[in-house]
Design a protein around this motif. Structure first.
Motif, PDB file in Angstrom:
ATOM      1  N   ALA A  31       0.826  -1.215   0.000  1.00  0.00           N
ATOM      2  CA  ALA A  31       0.000   0.000   0.000  1.00  0.00           C
ATOM      3  C   ALA A  31       0.859   1.264   0.000  1.00  0.00           C
ATOM      4  N   GLY A  32       1.957   1.211  -0.737  1.00  0.00           N
ATOM      5  CA  GLY A  32       2.773   2.400  -0.904  1.00  0.00           C
ATOM      6  C   GLY A  32       3.738   2.700   0.222  1.00  0.00           C
ATOM      7  N   ARG A  33       3.843   1.815   1.195  1.00  0.00           N
ATOM      8  CA  ARG A  33       4.762   2.028   2.323  1.00  0.00           C
ATOM      9  C   ARG A  33       5.593   0.770   2.523  1.00  0.00           C
ATOM     10  N   PRO A  34       6.925   0.907   2.742  1.00  0.00           N
ATOM     11  CA  PRO A  34       7.748  -0.281   2.978  1.00  0.00           C
ATOM     12  C   PRO A  34       7.201  -1.120   4.128  1.00  0.00           C
ATOM     13  N   MET A  35       7.295  -2.441   3.971  1.00  0.00           N
ATOM     14  CA  MET A  35       6.768  -3.332   5.005  1.00  0.00           C
ATOM     15  C   MET A  35       7.316  -2.983   6.384  1.00  0.00           C
ATOM     16  N   LEU A  36       8.615  -2.733   6.455  1.00  0.00           N
ATOM     17  CA  LEU A  36       9.230  -2.430   7.733  1.00  0.00           C
ATOM     18  C   LEU A  36       8.590  -1.210   8.394  1.00  0.00           C
ATOM     19  N   VAL A 256     -18.193   5.598   2.612  1.00  0.00           N
ATOM     20  CA  VAL A 256     -17.693   5.824   1.256  1.00  0.00           C
ATOM     21  C   VAL A 256     -18.332   4.796   0.325  1.00  0.00           C
ATOM     22  N   THR A 257     -18.806   5.255  -0.824  1.00  0.00           N
ATOM     23  CA  THR A 257     -19.381   4.345  -1.807  1.00  0.00           C
ATOM     24  C   THR A 257     -18.301   3.889  -2.772  1.00  0.00           C
ATOM     25  N   LEU A 258     -18.086   2.584  -2.846  1.00  0.00           N
ATOM     26  CA  LEU A 258     -17.179   1.987  -3.821  1.00  0.00           C
ATOM     27  C   LEU A 258     -18.024   1.184  -4.802  1.00  0.00           C
ATOM     28  N   ILE A 259     -18.095   1.643  -6.041  1.00  0.00           N
ATOM     29  CA  ILE A 259     -18.959   0.971  -7.024  1.00  0.00           C
ATOM     30  C   ILE A 259     -18.489  -0.448  -7.283  1.00  0.00           C
ATOM     31  N   ALA A 260     -17.180  -0.617  -7.435  1.00  0.00           N
ATOM     32  CA  ALA A 260     -16.592  -1.942  -7.638  1.00  0.00           C
ATOM     33  C   ALA A 260     -15.390  -2.041  -6.698  1.00  0.00           C
ATOM     34  N   PRO A 261     -15.616  -2.403  -5.440  1.00  0.00           N
ATOM     35  CA  PRO A 261     -14.560  -2.320  -4.428  1.00  0.00           C
ATOM     36  C   PRO A 261     -13.265  -3.016  -4.819  1.00  0.00           C
ATOM     37  N   GLU A 262     -13.383  -4.165  -5.449  1.00  0.00           N
ATOM     38  CA  GLU A 262     -12.187  -4.949  -5.749  1.00  0.00           C
ATOM     39  C   GLU A 262     -11.253  -4.285  -6.761  1.00  0.00           C
ATOM     40  N   THR A 263     -11.704  -3.207  -7.403  1.00  0.00           N
ATOM     41  CA  THR A 263     -10.880  -2.529  -8.406  1.00  0.00           C
ATOM     42  C   THR A 263     -10.265  -1.227  -7.899  1.00  0.00           C
ATOM     43  N   VAL A 264     -10.541  -0.863  -6.654  1.00  0.00           N
ATOM     44  CA  VAL A 264     -10.037   0.391  -6.086  1.00  0.00           C
ATOM     45  C   VAL A 264      -8.838   0.073  -5.190  1.00  0.00           C
ATOM     46  N   TYR A 265      -7.760   0.842  -5.346  1.00  0.00           N
ATOM     47  CA  TYR A 265      -6.536   0.594  -4.581  1.00  0.00           C
ATOM     48  C   TYR A 265      -6.162   1.828  -3.771  1.00  0.00           C
ATOM     49  N   PHE A 266      -6.057   1.629  -2.458  1.00  0.00           N
ATOM     50  CA  PHE A 266      -5.737   2.701  -1.533  1.00  0.00           C
ATOM     51  C   PHE A 266      -4.259   2.687  -1.187  1.00  0.00           C
ATOM     52  N   SER A 267      -3.777   3.838  -0.723  1.00  0.00           N
ATOM     53  CA  SER A 267      -2.460   3.912  -0.112  1.00  0.00           C
ATOM     54  C   SER A 267      -2.622   3.819   1.396  1.00  0.00           C
ATOM     55  N   TYR A 268      -1.519   3.593   2.073  1.00  0.00           N
ATOM     56  CA  TYR A 268      -1.563   3.415   3.530  1.00  0.00           C
ATOM     57  C   TYR A 268      -2.126   4.631   4.251  1.00  0.00           C
ATOM     58  N   ASP A 269      -2.034   5.836   3.629  1.00  0.00           N
ATOM     59  CA  ASP A 269      -2.452   7.048   4.326  1.00  0.00           C
ATOM     60  C   ASP A 269      -3.607   7.778   3.648  1.00  0.00           C
ATOM     61  N   THR A 270      -4.322   7.110   2.756  1.00  0.00           N
ATOM     62  CA  THR A 270      -5.435   7.755   2.063  1.00  0.00           C
ATOM     63  C   THR A 270      -6.519   8.172   3.059  1.00  0.00           C
ATOM     64  N   GLU A 271      -6.946   9.436   2.960  1.00  0.00           N
ATOM     65  CA  GLU A 271      -8.007   9.952   3.823  1.00  0.00           C
ATOM     66  C   GLU A 271      -9.225  10.296   2.964  1.00  0.00           C
ATOM     67  N   ILE A 272     -10.349   9.644   3.247  1.00  0.00           N
ATOM     68  CA  ILE A 272     -11.559   9.846   2.453  1.00  0.00           C
ATOM     69  C   ILE A 272     -12.724  10.107   3.398  1.00  0.00           C
ATOM     70  N   ALA A 273     -13.415  11.215   3.179  1.00  0.00           N
ATOM     71  CA  ALA A 273     -14.543  11.580   4.022  1.00  0.00           C
ATOM     72  C   ALA A 273     -15.796  10.806   3.606  1.00  0.00           C
ATOM     73  N   ARG A 274     -16.844  10.923   4.398  1.00  0.00           N
ATOM     74  CA  ARG A 274     -18.095  10.243   4.088  1.00  0.00           C
ATOM     75  C   ARG A 274     -18.750  10.851   2.856  1.00  0.00           C
TER      76      ARG A 274
END
Length: 454
Positions: A31-36, A256-274
């Motif tokens: 998710a855009g951040r090193p595992m460590l 949050v409405t995700l029309i096709a959830p399996e196709t949306v990719y977030f980053s570790y720090d994504t901030e999304i309002a209602r």
């Protein structure tokens, strides 16, 4: 319990040869951040007194990644097993008296809540010598086994290589993660031997050494997904998929409405309002904030950007770092925005590049417009005033300012500032010759016929 200091020892000395990469295994991103750094962030939620990362090969990479994270490095060379690895942290923990969490840099999804559960169990009434985090995978494969009684007290722990057939039939497996009081940890490690199939010093052996002293250890369980390890690209993809699935569920639970959830990719720090709607095939890179009521249309890529209330992005839009999209602004199909601010209600609906710019409220950017922000050496800014109208296929050569309410005629190359409410047209004058096209066609038809006769 809350007054007892905590230290974390993160093991990251493995070579990661199965990754087939020049990048250290624990620095591969999820998710855009090193595992460590996923693990470090979870540890930091506990306000640890000390953090020690045990390294082997690739030390320079880890030092760079950990800059600013207040972590000491200890070197394990050669690598003689997990018990030997933890011993290398002893010098960095000199004088520390508290609890030690032993974690693995390639097991990135362990939560702070689970770490806290381990510490709480360490201080339960029966005072276990150590707490081991167990799990029950669908396929136990070659994991070490934990044999425990009904109260979670450990009767025996054994590595798969050394286990009997009956022990291998047990489904409770050892994740390798432990919590031990510092005063016990290194005293027990000093007694660990290597009389086993691999000739290594195993960390889990401290559990049976403590038992021989009359002190039982305990196991608590977590889901297999939380302790999934990464040793190959395929396992990295599986951990990424698990993280994304959980994050999508959290987003939808938060309104949050995700029309096709399996196709949306977030980053570790994504901030999304209602009340944000995200259409299919949207990718969020790091440092993104989406305000309520916004809509992200399909096939858009958003990174390092903020999107205001009720704004619309895409489809097929790209927001790059520094993009600030104001309330009810619109960024349409095949529009790229970089280090630019679009004011409230501003529009760039089609096929445009807006870079290093400030676009005023209500301005309209016509299709095919670009801000020419780079001369091959330096970047320059473009200022577009509120309510300005930029005609299609215009090039604004920065540094340049378009006044509020001004109009730039389609096809213009603007190299000088435009006053407020002015019309700027910067293109060649159109000329017309009546009948020229008909004469041209006749002349060319005669020439073609003549060539066929030869």
């Amino acid at each position: 319990m809350t007054d007892i200091p905590v230290a974390a020892v993160i093991l990251a000395a493995g070579k990661g040869t199965r990754m087939k990469s020049d990048l250290h295994k624990v620095l591969h991103p999820v998710a855009g951040r090193p595992m460590l750094l996923h693990l470090v962030a979870a540890v930091d939620a506990l306000a640890p007194a000390r953090k020690v990362v045990v390294v082997g090969s690739g030390r320079d990479q880890l030092e760079a990644a950990l800059a600013g994270h207040d972590a000491a490095l200890a070197v394990q060379e050669p690598q003689l097993g997990t018990g030997h690895a933890v011993q290398q942290a002893e010098a960095a923990l000199a004088g520390f008296s508290g609890d030690v969490l032993i974690l693995y840099g390639d097991v990135p999804l362990v939560s702070a809540a689970t770490m806290r559960r381990m510490l709480d169990r360490l201080h339960a009434g029966d005072a276990p010598a150590a707490v081991v985090l167990g799990f029950r995978p669908a396929d136990p494969a070659a994991y070490g086994r934990i044999i425990a009684d009904g109260d979670g007290r450990i009767v025996r722990m054994v590595e798969y290589k050394d286990a009997t057939a009956d022990e291998r039939a047990v489904t409770l497996c050892n994740s390798g993660l432990m919590a031990v009081a510092a005063d016990d940890l290194f005293r027990l490690l000093a007694r660990v031997g290597n009389a086993n199939a691999a000739g290594e010093y195993y960390l889990p052996d401290i559990v049976m050494l403590a038992a021989a002293d009359g002190r039982a250890s305990a196991v608590i369980e977590t889901g297999a997904g939380e302790v999934a390890g990464v040793n190959s690209r395929a396992e990295l993809a599986a951990v990424e998929a698990a993280w994304q699935q959980q994050r999508r569920a959290e987003a939808m639970a938060d309104g949050v409405t995700l029309i096709a959830p399996e196709t949306v990719y977030f980053s570790y720090d994504t901030e999304i309002a209602r009340d944000v709607t995200i259409e299919p095939n949207v990718v969020f890179g790091p440092d993104v904030r989406i305000a309520s009521g916004a809509r992200i249309h399909a096939f858009s890529h958003v990174e390092g950007a903020s999107v205001g209330e009720g704004a619309e992005i895409g489809p097929y839009a790209r927001l790059r770092p520094g993009a600030e999209i104001g309330r009810k602004a619109k960024v349409g199909n095949f529009v790229e925005v970089k280090k630019a601010r679009l004011g409230e209600g501003a529009k760039a609906n089609h096929l445009s590049y807006i870079g290093d710019a400030d676009v005023g409220a209500g301005a309209n950017i016509g299709a095919g417009t670009i801000t020419c922000n780079y001369d091959g050496f330096l970047k320059y800014r473009t200022e577009i005033g509120a309510g300005a109208f930029i005609g299609s296929n215009s090039a604004l050569v920065a540094p340049v300012s378009i006044g509020a309410g001004a109009i730039v005629g389609a096809g213009s190359v603007v190299t000088a500032d435009v006053e407020a409410d002015a019309l700027a047209v910067a293109r060649g004058r159109q000329q017309q010759q009546g009948g020229w096209a008909a004469r041209f066609r006749a002349r060319m038809a005669e020439r073609k016929a003549a060539l066929k006769g030869k």
